[in-house]
Design a protein around this motif. Structure first.
Motif, PDB file in Angstrom:
ATOM      1  N   UNK A 112      62.853  57.358  38.182  1.00 16.03           N
ATOM      2  CA  UNK A 112      63.824  57.593  39.390  1.00 16.03           C
ATOM      3  C   UNK A 112      62.988  58.212  40.481  1.00 16.03           C
ATOM      4  N   UNK A 113      63.892  58.662  41.557  1.00 15.72           N
ATOM      5  CA  UNK A 113      63.649  59.127  42.683  1.00 15.72           C
ATOM      6  C   UNK A 113      62.913  60.491  42.319  1.00 15.72           C
ATOM      7  N   UNK A 114      63.357  61.174  41.424  1.00 16.89           N
ATOM      8  CA  UNK A 114      62.674  62.755  41.318  1.00 16.89           C
ATOM      9  C   UNK A 114      63.064  62.612  39.732  1.00 16.89           C
ATOM     10  N   UNK A 115      61.970  63.831  39.215  1.00 15.92           N
ATOM     11  CA  UNK A 115      62.035  64.051  37.941  1.00 15.92           C
ATOM     12  C   UNK A 115      61.748  65.464  37.557  1.00 15.92           C
ATOM     13  N   UNK A 116      62.790  66.342  37.196  1.00 19.78           N
ATOM     14  CA  UNK A 116      62.716  67.626  37.021  1.00 19.78           C
ATOM     15  C   UNK A 116      62.156  68.211  35.727  1.00 19.78           C
ATOM     16  N   UNK A 117      62.719  67.416  34.791  1.00 20.65           N
ATOM     17  CA  UNK A 117      62.145  67.558  33.407  1.00 20.65           C
ATOM     18  C   UNK A 117      61.020  67.174  32.929  1.00 20.65           C
ATOM     19  N   UNK A 118      60.409  65.889  33.627  1.00 18.23           N
ATOM     20  CA  UNK A 118      59.138  65.462  33.327  1.00 18.23           C
ATOM     21  C   UNK A 118      57.992  65.987  34.108  1.00 18.23           C
ATOM     22  N   UNK A 119      57.229  66.652  33.735  1.00 10.77           N
ATOM     23  CA  UNK A 119      56.014  67.200  34.694  1.00 10.77           C
ATOM     24  C   UNK A 119      54.525  66.023  34.572  1.00 10.77           C
ATOM     25  N   UNK A 120      53.967  66.160  35.638  1.00  9.42           N
ATOM     26  CA  UNK A 120      52.954  65.267  35.809  1.00  9.42           C
ATOM     27  C   UNK A 120      51.626  66.370  36.094  1.00  9.42           C
ATOM     28  N   UNK A 121      50.302  65.924  35.633  1.00  9.93           N
ATOM     29  CA  UNK A 121      49.171  66.650  36.243  1.00  9.93           C
ATOM     30  C   UNK A 121      48.301  65.940  37.288  1.00  9.93           C
ATOM     31  N   UNK A 127      38.464  71.261  44.765  1.00  2.29           N
ATOM     32  CA  UNK A 127      39.251  70.392  43.592  1.00  2.29           C
ATOM     33  C   UNK A 127      40.617  71.404  43.310  1.00  2.29           C
ATOM     34  N   UNK A 128      41.598  70.834  42.874  1.00  2.00           N
ATOM     35  CA  UNK A 128      42.430  71.470  42.411  1.00  2.00           C
ATOM     36  C   UNK A 128      43.227  70.551  40.843  1.00  2.00           C
ATOM     37  N   UNK A 129      43.763  71.200  40.107  1.00  2.00           N
ATOM     38  CA  UNK A 129      44.231  70.885  39.029  1.00  2.00           C
ATOM     39  C   UNK A 129      45.697  71.388  38.541  1.00  2.00           C
ATOM     40  N   UNK A 130      46.691  70.655  38.837  1.00  2.00           N
ATOM     41  CA  UNK A 130      48.071  71.399  39.098  1.00  2.00           C
ATOM     42  C   UNK A 130      49.230  70.464  38.320  1.00  2.00           C
ATOM     43  N   UNK A 131      50.089  71.246  37.574  1.00  2.00           N
ATOM     44  CA  UNK A 131      51.161  70.725  37.008  1.00  2.00           C
ATOM     45  C   UNK A 131      52.533  70.822  37.826  1.00  2.00           C
ATOM     46  N   UNK A 132      52.996  69.643  38.112  1.00  2.00           N
ATOM     47  CA  UNK A 132      54.372  69.987  38.772  1.00  2.00           C
ATOM     48  C   UNK A 132      55.406  68.767  38.276  1.00  2.00           C
ATOM     49  N   UNK A 133      56.587  69.162  38.812  1.00  2.00           N
ATOM     50  CA  UNK A 133      57.741  68.025  38.839  1.00  2.00           C
ATOM     51  C   UNK A 133      57.057  67.187  40.017  1.00  2.00           C
ATOM     52  N   UNK A 134      57.763  66.016  39.852  1.00  2.00           N
ATOM     53  CA  UNK A 134      56.896  64.789  41.013  1.00  2.00           C
ATOM     54  C   UNK A 134      58.168  63.646  41.645  1.00  2.00           C
TER      55      UNK A 134
END
Length: 314
Positions: free
Chosen positions: A251-260, A129-136
């Motif tokens: 949008x196609x990508x988000x660099x300012x909003x991160x998702x978990x 299992x992983x729990x990671x935060x990243x742009x998406x």
């Protein structure tokens, strides 16, 4: 507060049920109403001897869900012309109000609290299992296929250039002096360059359209979330918003909003090249997907494939 956009309730409920000997999913409130009707008749003359019998009507009940009326017929017969009968009918009507209390979000909190999560840098991360935060990025191949209509796209992509060419042509038509030849040569050169640009772009669009059409036929799902060094296939039934809505909103990508993302790593992409089909072709065929996704910028060698349990914003 978590804004959950994806939750695999099947996995969550299975986990909770195994940990706590079952999963309570609903409570029931019931109301009841009873109706009684009594009818008695007598006629003739009385006698000292009698014969009495009772007959009960059928009663059928499925606990909680259904209950049919129950009735009783009492018949008393005496010699002569006397008879008396009494009919009693009792009926219970039950109305049910079911309030489902799915333990989705609470169950997720319990799952996160009671499980160990590993770093994506772990060399033996597969199966953990992983729990990671990243742009998406969100990709929906069915939606993209509808967008990719090359003829219409080319018309919109080169609309400014077409307008510019119309102006150049108008200048040529209006000029009757010594510059007419120069203007005509410039127009012809511009037209040729524009035509070549359209051909190159159409070729690229045709390739993407064919690739997406092929991927729609072979991929296990239409939608994916792409994160840093990872890709997660999304099951439509567990999305709280459609992938199309998410693509429009973020949008196609988000660099300012991160998702978990919370999930299990199922595989690591070891190669993005066309596999050697001369050896174990039946087992190598699935790897063709990687070779098709790579030129589209969807995956890279070394990316993790994560089976998502939950995806949310915090």
């Amino acid at each position: 507060m978590k804004e959950i956009i994806y939750l695999d309730t099947g996995v969550i409920h299975s986990y909770i049920a195994q940990q706590f000997d079952g999963l309570p999913t609903e409570t029931s409130n019931e109301r009841g109403e009873e109706i009684n009707d009594t009818n008695e008749k007598e006629y003739g003359y009385k006698s000292g001897t009698s014969l009495e019998t009772k007959i009960k009507s059928g009663k059928f009940e499925i606990p909680v869900l259904l209950k049919t009326p129950e009735g009783e017929l009492k018949l008393t017969l005496q010699p002569g012309r006397f008879s008396s009968e009494k009919a009693v009918i009792s009926q219970t009507e039950t109305g049910k109000e079911i309030i489902s209390k799915q333990l989705h979000d609470n169950a997720l909190e319990t799952f996160i609290k009671n499980n160990e999560f590993y770093s994506t840098e772990d060399p033996n991360i597969e199966g953990k299992f992983v729990k990671c935060v990243s742009e998406f990025k969100i990709i929906d191949f069915k939606y993209l296929k509808n967008i990719l209509q090359s003829d219409k796209l080319l018309e919109f992509m080169f609309i400014e250039q077409e307008e510019e060419m119309k102006k150049m042509k108008n200048d040529v038509d209006q000029d009757n002096g010594k510059h007419k030849t120069i203007l005509r040569e410039a127009l012809n050169h511009y037209r040729s360059e524009l035509s070549n640009s359209k051909k190159i772009m159409k070729s690229q669009l045709d390739f993407i359209e064919k690739a997406i059409s092929y991927l729609n036929d072979i991929l296990p799902t239409e939608s994916f979330m792409i994160m840093r060094d990872a890709i997660a296939p999304l099951k439509k039934e567990y999305l709280r918003e459609t992938a199309k809505e998410l693509m429009f909103k973020y949008g196609a990508s988000s660099s300012s909003i991160h998702v978990t993302i919370v999930g299990k790593v199922t595989n690591k992409i070891k190669s993005v090249k066309i596999p050697d089909l001369t050896k174990d072709p039946f087992f190598e065929f699935p790897n063709i997907i990687n070779a098709v996704l790579h030129p589209l910028g969807v995956i890279n060698e070394g990316n993790l494939i994560i089976s998502p349990i939950a995806i949310y914003f915090e």
